[in-house]
Design a protein around this motif. Structure first.
Motif, PDB file in Angstrom:
ATOM      1  N   MET A 126      -8.863 -37.484 -30.191  1.00 37.26           N
ATOM      2  CA  MET A 126      -9.357 -36.300 -29.482  1.00 37.26           C
ATOM      3  C   MET A 126      -8.347 -35.834 -28.432  1.00 37.26           C
ATOM      4  O   MET A 126      -8.047 -34.639 -28.329  1.00 37.26           O
ATOM      5  N   ASP A 127      -7.789 -36.774 -27.662  1.00 36.36           N
ATOM      6  CA  ASP A 127      -6.792 -36.419 -26.645  1.00 36.36           C
ATOM      7  C   ASP A 127      -5.557 -35.761 -27.274  1.00 36.36           C
ATOM      8  O   ASP A 127      -5.020 -34.775 -26.748  1.00 36.36           O
ATOM      9  N   GLU A 128      -5.123 -36.302 -28.395  1.00 37.05           N
ATOM     10  CA  GLU A 128      -3.961 -35.732 -29.088  1.00 37.05           C
ATOM     11  C   GLU A 128      -4.261 -34.321 -29.585  1.00 37.05           C
ATOM     12  O   GLU A 128      -3.421 -33.423 -29.481  1.00 37.05           O
ATOM     13  N   TRP A 129      -5.480 -34.122 -30.093  1.00 35.35           N
ATOM     14  CA  TRP A 129      -5.883 -32.799 -30.571  1.00 35.35           C
ATOM     15  C   TRP A 129      -5.851 -31.787 -29.430  1.00 35.35           C
ATOM     16  O   TRP A 129      -5.352 -30.668 -29.589  1.00 35.35           O
ATOM     17  N   ILE A 130      -6.404 -32.167 -28.256  1.00 40.97           N
ATOM     18  CA  ILE A 130      -6.435 -31.257 -27.105  1.00 40.97           C
ATOM     19  C   ILE A 130      -5.013 -30.897 -26.677  1.00 40.97           C
ATOM     20  O   ILE A 130      -4.711 -29.733 -26.384  1.00 40.97           O
ATOM     21  N   THR A 131      -4.120 -31.882 -26.638  1.00 44.25           N
ATOM     22  CA  THR A 131      -2.730 -31.624 -26.264  1.00 44.25           C
ATOM     23  C   THR A 131      -2.089 -30.609 -27.199  1.00 44.25           C
ATOM     24  O   THR A 131      -1.460 -29.637 -26.752  1.00 44.25           O
ATOM     25  N   GLU A 132      -2.267 -30.812 -28.500  1.00 41.70           N
ATOM     26  CA  GLU A 132      -1.702 -29.883 -29.480  1.00 41.70           C
ATOM     27  C   GLU A 132      -2.342 -28.502 -29.380  1.00 41.70           C
ATOM     28  O   GLU A 132      -1.663 -27.474 -29.527  1.00 41.70           O
ATOM     29  N   PHE A 133      -3.641 -28.465 -29.087  1.00 44.05           N
ATOM     30  CA  PHE A 133      -4.341 -27.189 -28.945  1.00 44.05           C
ATOM     31  C   PHE A 133      -3.791 -26.406 -27.752  1.00 44.05           C
ATOM     32  O   PHE A 133      -3.559 -25.194 -27.841  1.00 44.05           O
ATOM     33  N   PHE A 134      -3.558 -27.092 -26.626  1.00 50.43           N
ATOM     34  CA  PHE A 134      -2.992 -26.431 -25.451  1.00 50.43           C
ATOM     35  C   PHE A 134      -1.572 -25.956 -25.726  1.00 50.43           C
ATOM     36  O   PHE A 134      -1.177 -24.867 -25.275  1.00 50.43           O
ATOM     37  N   GLU A 135      -0.788 -26.760 -26.437  1.00 44.70           N
ATOM     38  CA  GLU A 135       0.587 -26.361 -26.741  1.00 44.70           C
ATOM     39  C   GLU A 135       0.613 -25.092 -27.578  1.00 44.70           C
ATOM     40  O   GLU A 135       1.486 -24.237 -27.406  1.00 44.70           O
ATOM     41  N   GLU A 136      -0.361 -24.957 -28.466  1.00 37.54           N
ATOM     42  CA  GLU A 136      -0.372 -23.800 -29.365  1.00 37.54           C
ATOM     43  C   GLU A 136      -1.076 -22.590 -28.774  1.00 37.54           C
ATOM     44  O   GLU A 136      -0.680 -21.454 -29.027  1.00 37.54           O
ATOM     45  N   HIS A 137      -2.100 -22.808 -27.952  1.00 38.32           N
ATOM     46  CA  HIS A 137      -2.946 -21.690 -27.504  1.00 38.32           C
ATOM     47  C   HIS A 137      -3.171 -21.661 -25.985  1.00 38.32           C
ATOM     48  O   HIS A 137      -4.087 -20.990 -25.517  1.00 38.32           O
ATOM     49  N   GLY A 138      -2.337 -22.355 -25.236  1.00 38.02           N
ATOM     50  CA  GLY A 138      -2.537 -22.450 -23.792  1.00 38.02           C
ATOM     51  C   GLY A 138      -2.564 -21.121 -23.074  1.00 38.02           C
ATOM     52  O   GLY A 138      -3.222 -20.981 -22.039  1.00 38.02           O
ATOM     53  N   GLU A 139      -1.867 -20.109 -23.612  1.00 40.51           N
ATOM     54  CA  GLU A 139      -1.794 -18.814 -22.921  1.00 40.51           C
ATOM     55  C   GLU A 139      -3.134 -18.091 -22.855  1.00 40.51           C
ATOM     56  O   GLU A 139      -3.324 -17.191 -22.028  1.00 40.51           O
ATOM     57  N   VAL A 140      -4.093 -18.483 -23.705  1.00 36.93           N
ATOM     58  CA  VAL A 140      -5.391 -17.820 -23.680  1.00 36.93           C
ATOM     59  C   VAL A 140      -6.472 -18.705 -23.040  1.00 36.93           C
ATOM     60  O   VAL A 140      -7.622 -18.313 -22.931  1.00 36.93           O
ATOM     61  N   ILE A 141      -6.084 -19.898 -22.575  1.00 36.25           N
ATOM     62  CA  ILE A 141      -7.050 -20.842 -22.009  1.00 36.25           C
ATOM     63  C   ILE A 141      -6.963 -20.823 -20.488  1.00 36.25           C
ATOM     64  O   ILE A 141      -5.898 -21.012 -19.909  1.00 36.25           O
ATOM     65  N   ASP A 142      -8.091 -20.603 -19.837  1.00 33.47           N
ATOM     66  CA  ASP A 142      -8.169 -20.630 -18.374  1.00 33.47           C
ATOM     67  C   ASP A 142      -8.793 -21.935 -17.890  1.00 33.47           C
ATOM     68  O   ASP A 142      -8.462 -22.430 -16.812  1.00 33.47           O
ATOM     69  N   ASP A 143      -9.708 -22.484 -18.682  1.00 35.39           N
ATOM     70  CA  ASP A 143     -10.435 -23.687 -18.281  1.00 35.39           C
ATOM     71  C   ASP A 143     -10.858 -24.422 -19.548  1.00 35.39           C
ATOM     72  O   ASP A 143     -11.173 -23.798 -20.565  1.00 35.39           O
ATOM     73  N   PHE A 144     -10.857 -25.756 -19.498  1.00 36.79           N
ATOM     74  CA  PHE A 144     -11.234 -26.550 -20.664  1.00 36.79           C
ATOM     75  C   PHE A 144     -12.030 -27.765 -20.190  1.00 36.79           C
ATOM     76  O   PHE A 144     -11.516 -28.605 -19.465  1.00 36.79           O
ATOM     77  N   GLU A 145     -13.300 -27.818 -20.571  1.00 34.63           N
ATOM     78  CA  GLU A 145     -14.163 -28.939 -20.199  1.00 34.63           C
ATOM     79  C   GLU A 145     -14.461 -29.783 -21.428  1.00 34.63           C
ATOM     80  O   GLU A 145     -14.664 -29.252 -22.522  1.00 34.63           O
ATOM     81  N   THR A 146     -14.513 -31.086 -21.240  1.00 36.16           N
ATOM     82  CA  THR A 146     -14.803 -32.014 -22.327  1.00 36.16           C
ATOM     83  C   THR A 146     -15.977 -32.905 -21.945  1.00 36.16           C
ATOM     84  O   THR A 146     -15.993 -33.481 -20.855  1.00 36.16           O
ATOM     85  N   VAL A 147     -16.954 -33.003 -22.819  1.00 36.67           N
ATOM     86  CA  VAL A 147     -18.092 -33.901 -22.624  1.00 36.67           C
ATOM     87  C   VAL A 147     -18.200 -34.775 -23.859  1.00 36.67           C
ATOM     88  O   VAL A 147     -18.254 -34.275 -24.986  1.00 36.67           O
TER      89      VAL A 147
END
Length: 199
Positions: A126-147
């Motif tokens: 899951m942590d690896e997925w989030i890292t890759e997601f931010f690398e690819e789409h970070g410009e559109v992300i303002d906040d990211f919460e995980t539960v």
């Protein structure tokens, strides 16, 4: 695609309820259930045709749900960075819709955050997925919460929920009355009442 209840016949809702309550039943068995419980008289071929049509209309899907202990489940809430939204949201949206880890993707609050239920084999994955997601789409992300969802107590649709649809029409109410009368006749003590839960 069928979007409104008025487009769905109560008979078809009763069939869908019977299918959910008896997911492994053959079309002949469903025909018998409809006849015995609702006094709906259809051939098994007609039952098959109706099920195929309802699946084509997206009223239900034949899905395989793996045992919930095979994966760890998480809720992600993504706040969007609106200055970059117009230029980047479609790629990000497409990534989430097509990602095999995403089980459900929806909006559910007044902030219009994107929310996901996702599944992974481990926290590390899951942590690896989030890292890759931010690398690819970070410009559109303002906040990211995980539960993390530690104990999933229920994940299914009970057949009884279709009573809420059947009760909305006169024909549907008649089917419910017929079914309930058959249940009462078969079990006058009420000790073995049918739960219509799909189990």
């Amino acid at each position: 695609m069928v979007d409104e209840l008025s487009d769905v016949q109560p008979r078809d809702i009763a069939l869908l309820q019977a299918r959910v309550a008896n997911p492994t039943a053959s079309s002949r068995e469903l025909r018998d259930i409809l006849n015995e419980e609702y006094d709906i008289d259809l051939s098994h071929n007609h039952v098959n045709t109706l099920l195929r049509q309802m699946e084509s209309d997206d009223l239900f899907r034949r899905t395989v749900v793996p045992r919930r202990t095979l994966f760890q489940h998480y809720i992600f809430r993504i706040g969007l960075h609106y200055p970059n939204f117009a230029d980047h949201w479609e790629d990000c949206h497409e990534t989430l819709v097509n990602d095999p880890h995403v089980l459900m993707f929806f909006n559910a609050d007044s902030k219009y955050r994107w929310q996901l239920i996702a599944q992974f084999r481990s926290n590390d994955q899951m942590d690896e997925w989030i890292t890759e997601f931010f690398e690819e789409h970070g410009e559109v992300i303002d906040d990211f919460e995980t539960v993390s969802i530690h104990n999933l107590h229920k994940f299914k649709t009970d057949a009884a929920i279709f009573d809420d649809m059947l009760v909305e029409t006169e024909e549907g109410r008649e089917y419910l009355e017929t079914r309930d009368a058959h249940v009462a006749d078969d079990d006058p003590t009420g000790e073995h009442a049918v739960s219509q839960s799909g189990e």
